[in-house]
Scaffold this active site. Structure first.
Site, PDB file in Angstrom:
ATOM      1  N   THR A 281      -3.319 -29.850  38.424  1.00  0.00           N
ATOM      2  CA  THR A 281      -3.725 -30.867  39.411  1.00  0.00           C
ATOM      3  C   THR A 281      -3.847 -32.216  38.709  1.00  0.00           C
ATOM      4  O   THR A 281      -3.889 -32.295  37.480  1.00  0.00           O
ATOM      5  CB  THR A 281      -5.105 -30.564  40.012  1.00  0.00           C
ATOM      6  N   ASP A 282      -3.956 -33.269  39.492  1.00  0.00           N
ATOM      7  CA  ASP A 282      -4.391 -34.536  38.919  1.00  0.00           C
ATOM      8  C   ASP A 282      -5.924 -34.493  38.811  1.00  0.00           C
ATOM      9  O   ASP A 282      -6.581 -33.541  39.248  1.00  0.00           O
ATOM     10  CB  ASP A 282      -3.899 -35.719  39.763  1.00  0.00           C
ATOM     11  N   TYR A 283      -6.449 -35.539  38.249  1.00  0.00           N
ATOM     12  CA  TYR A 283      -7.866 -35.656  37.886  1.00  0.00           C
ATOM     13  C   TYR A 283      -8.798 -35.400  39.089  1.00  0.00           C
ATOM     14  O   TYR A 283      -8.893 -36.227  39.993  1.00  0.00           O
ATOM     15  CB  TYR A 283      -8.068 -37.077  37.388  1.00  0.00           C
TER      16      TYR A 283
END
Ligand code: NOJ
Length: 761
Positions: A288-290
């Site tokens: 995932t992104d942050y």
């Protein structure tokens, strides 16, 4: 027993492997067996731990979260981490993983090495303007070499989001607006980072394609905003670079923050399972992104636990920051909302990544402290950065051949970007050390030697006090001086000079993540400075610093020369010196359209014709698709860039008028260097499908050749067109081409082309 010994004992490996001297066989079968045997020994907790990727606290790339990494490792709660700087620290964390956990599984260490680790290359948007695939690959190779020497095994790059909206700050991180060029460069990045044999190589690292998908189409150019578009558009205009990176073998993919069809990309099963894995055959790991799972609650989709379940069930394998794949996932499993097989699949992919990196052969592979000193910011790497930076500068205007500067001239270098080390590298350069590289002033003085005298004045603040510009609260502090005094000093310095170089534009924090702008002009204080400098009547070169296309209406009318240097990286100063004095002849060409007005955005060359196209550019006509107050096209088009020399295009020839089924057409155009310098020209080929199942763009880039011609030299440049170049996705997402008439166009940029037609059978 050491952790490694424990690990190999656990999977029943021979003693020969313990020392890492006899690598495990390359075949997938061997990898699968190794991982299956390892996973047979793993508890659910250990498996879930592999899916968790927390942030360390050394670098800030998102809302701050404090993680005690050492403790998390001991508790077997992590598969890797990111945002930690320093080889000794990384080595120690790896030791804890290997020696103080039950199975001793090594950690993967991520970082945003976007355009260099310590030797910083130009921002990616600038790199794309070189149209030099070898240079892009080389920049990625050196980034990997330096990253790997500093403990990093995984870079969150390349970012290949197509962007047509200069308001979006992250336009700086990508390759511009074109899917064809974007695809070519996506491949170059992946090959540069990962090399030919990742597992055996010490100088390559795993790449992470991002942000999947469509992040560059954020509505209104506002960061993190939603995207909404037809499938036809996704497949034809936005997906090609992602797919190209997958086909080039990228090891991992990062999901994007935005929603696609209303569903956050991180939990979008259609994107991850149907498109990425199903249609494109991606077999690697999806991260995932942050905190994008955590953010699904704020999107209004699901609370953390449910969001984690949705993401897991959609095919996401590793969770950056939110922690939802750890304890909440154990609960979800016991409640039956995820299957153990899915958790196993995700864990397997994380372990495969580590295997492919060679971390099971040698967990300290990326922790060689001797290499850190030798391979980081070396003279060789810096020389490459200097050479490559000079290729990315785009000469937008050069009235009266003001450039190159004449030796012996007295130059006033004026502007807040002139002596600002902090700002040379641009956005996403958190691992660089500005105290080591030079400012523009320092670099230019060193490059120029006694060829010219360089006077300096700061001239203005980046912008006036009290402005709402976000740069004011950026990562790099800006020193402020008294506006009037700065201007007075600049005028005094200008008065003593033969020529003025105005080093102005955006500061580094005005582009990148969370740096969207609605006013894309040069900031106010610097506009006033530039106007005052032009008023002196002395020749002025605008040396433009920017991470996005800017609105340059006044500048293009009133300043005789404009050299756009973007953010050129740690060797900016020397590279600018090379180009200003003609050591290197500029050859960069825009990969993103410069608008006349922010009101035109989004803007791009590959427009689809309306039923009422604009027949008379620049003239307002009622009931056609135009503006009352502005022409439709950009100020500087895609593909545009001048040189100190001049290239003359002869007549384009096709070797046939019909493209037979299964055959090809060869397009030839003679190009001659008719100017006074040797130079590089990028010859571009576009096509247009005149009648198709769906309305098709008026121009689509399908090829380019970057050629070097000595003065007086000419060359026939050839392109081969096949049916593959004519294909597109129709409304049923069938990938096909239409028999019938096509136009082929060749020229030095997307506006200035000659056209011929042919028929495809
Ligand atoms: C958020 C950004 O969107 C992404 O590009 C980056 O890789 C992560 N933060 C990690 O820093």
């Amino acid at each position: 027993m050491t952790g490694m010994k424990k690990l190999f004992a656990a999977v029943g490996m021979s003693a020969a492997l313990l020392c890492g001297c006899s690598p495990v066989s390359e075949s997938d079968g061997e990898m699968n067996r190794f991982i299956s045997e390892l996973m047979d020994k793993m508890t659910l907790h250990e498996k879930l731990g592999q899916l968790n990727l927390p942030s360390g606290g050394d670098l800030t790339t998102g809302p701050i979260v404090d993680s005690d990494l050492a403790e998390m490792i001991r508790r077997e709660e992590i598969g890797g981490y990111f945002n930690v700087k320093g080889i000794d620290k990384i080595r120690e964390l790896q030791r804890i993983a290997v020696e103080e956990t039950r199975l001793g599984i090594p950690l993967v260490v991520g970082a945003d090495i976007i355009h260099g680790y310590q030797t910083i290359f130009p921002i990616p948007l600038a790199l794309s303007c070189s149209w030099d695939t070898a240079a892009v690959r080389r920049a990625a190779e050196i980034s990997a070499k330096e990253g790997s020497a500093n403990g990093i095994s995984w870079t969150f790059s390349p970012m290949v989001d197509i962007c047509k909206d200069a308001r979006w700050g992250r336009i700086a991180e990508g390759n511009g607006e074109d899917p064809y060029l974007g695809s070519v460069l996506a491949r170059a990045y992946v090959r540069g980072y990962q090399g030919e044999n990742l597992r055996e190589s010490e100088v390559n690292i795993m790449a992470c394609l991002k942000h999947f998908a469509l992040y560059g189409a954020s509505e209104s150019g506002r960061d993190y905003n939603l995207t909404d578009m037809s499938r036809v558009r996704m497949f034809n205009e936005y997906f090609p670079p992602y797919r190209a990176a997958v086909e080039a073998g990228v090891g991992t993919v990062m999901t994007s923050f935005n929603t696609v069809d209303g569903i956050p990309a991180t939990a979008n099963e259609w994107l991850l399972e149907d498109v990425l894995r199903g249609q494109w055959g991606f077999g690697g790991m999806v991260v995932t992104d942050y905190n994008s799972i955590g953010e699904m609650a704020v999107h209004g989709v699901a609370d953390l636990k449910k969001a984690g379940i949705m993401a897991m069930n959609a095919g996401t394998d590793m969770d950056m920051v939110s922690g939802s794949f750890l304890y909440p996932m154990a609960e979800a499993l016991s409640e039956g909302s995820v299957l153990e097989e899915r958790i196993d699949e995700a864990c397997r992919r994380v372990l495969e990544m580590k295997y492919k990196l060679g971390l099971f052969d040698n967990p300290y592979k990326y922790c060689d402290t001797l290499r850190a000193a030798k391979d980081t910011y070396s003279a060789e790497n810096r020389a490459e950065a200097r050479r490559i930076a000079a290729e990315t500068f785009v000469l937008l205007k050069n009235e009266g051949r003001l450039l190159p500067l004449k030796p012996g001239s007295r130059i006033a270098l004026i502007g807040p970007m002139a002596d600002a080390r902090n700002n040379m590298c641009g956005m996403w350069s958190p691992t660089c050390d500005p105290s080591q590289h030079q400012s523009l002033l320092e670099g230019m003085r060193a490059a120029v030697g006694d060829k010219a005298e360089i006077l300096y004045a700061k001239g203005s603040n980046v912008y006036y006090d009290g402005q709402t510009e976000k740069g004011a609260v950026g990562i790099r502090p800006l020193e402020r001086g008294d506006d009037r005094q700065l201007l007075a000093e600049a005028m005094a310095v200008a008065a003593r000079a033969d020529v003025i170089i105005a080093a102005v534009g955006e500061c580094a924090d005005m582009t990148g993540e969370s740096a969207s702008r609605t006013d894309i002009r040069i900031p106010d204080a610097q506009r006033d400075l530039l106007q005052a400098l032009v008023k002196t009547g002395k020749p002025v070169v605008l040396l433009l610093f920017t991470g996005r296309p800017l609105e340059l209406a006044w500048e293009s009318e009133n300043v005789p020369a404009i050299l756009n240097v973007w953010f050129g990286g740690s060797e900016t100063g020397a590279a600018v010196g090379d180009v200003l004095f003609g050591e290197t002849v500029p050859s960069g060409k825009l990969t993103t359209t410069f608008p006349r007005s922010v009101g035109q955005l989004p803007l791009y060359y590959g427009q689809v014709n309306t039923g009422r196209p604009d027949g008379e550019p620049g003239v307002f006509n009622r009931y056609v698709s135009n503006y009352i107050d502005c022409p439709n096209d950009g100020l500087y088009p895609f593909g545009y860039g001048l040189s100190y020399t001049a290239f003359e295009y002869g007549e384009m020839k096709l070797d046939a008028e019909v493209l037979p089924q299964g055959g090809s057409i060869t397009v030839t155009v003679p190009v001659k260097n008719v100017g006074d310098f040797d130079g590089v020209e990028t010859v571009q080929l576009y096509i247009r499908d005149l009648y198709a199942d769906i309305a098709r763009p008026v121009k689509e880039l399908k090829g380019f050749r970057r050629i070097f011609l000595r003065k007086g030299e000419s060359r026939d440049v050839t392109f081969t067109l096949t049916a593959d170049d004519l294909k597109y996705y129709n409304a049923d997402l069938v990938y096909k081409y239409d028999a019938g008439d096509f136009q082929v166009m060749v020229g030095p940029d997307s506006r200035n082309v000659q056209t011929k037609t042919f028929m495809a059978e």
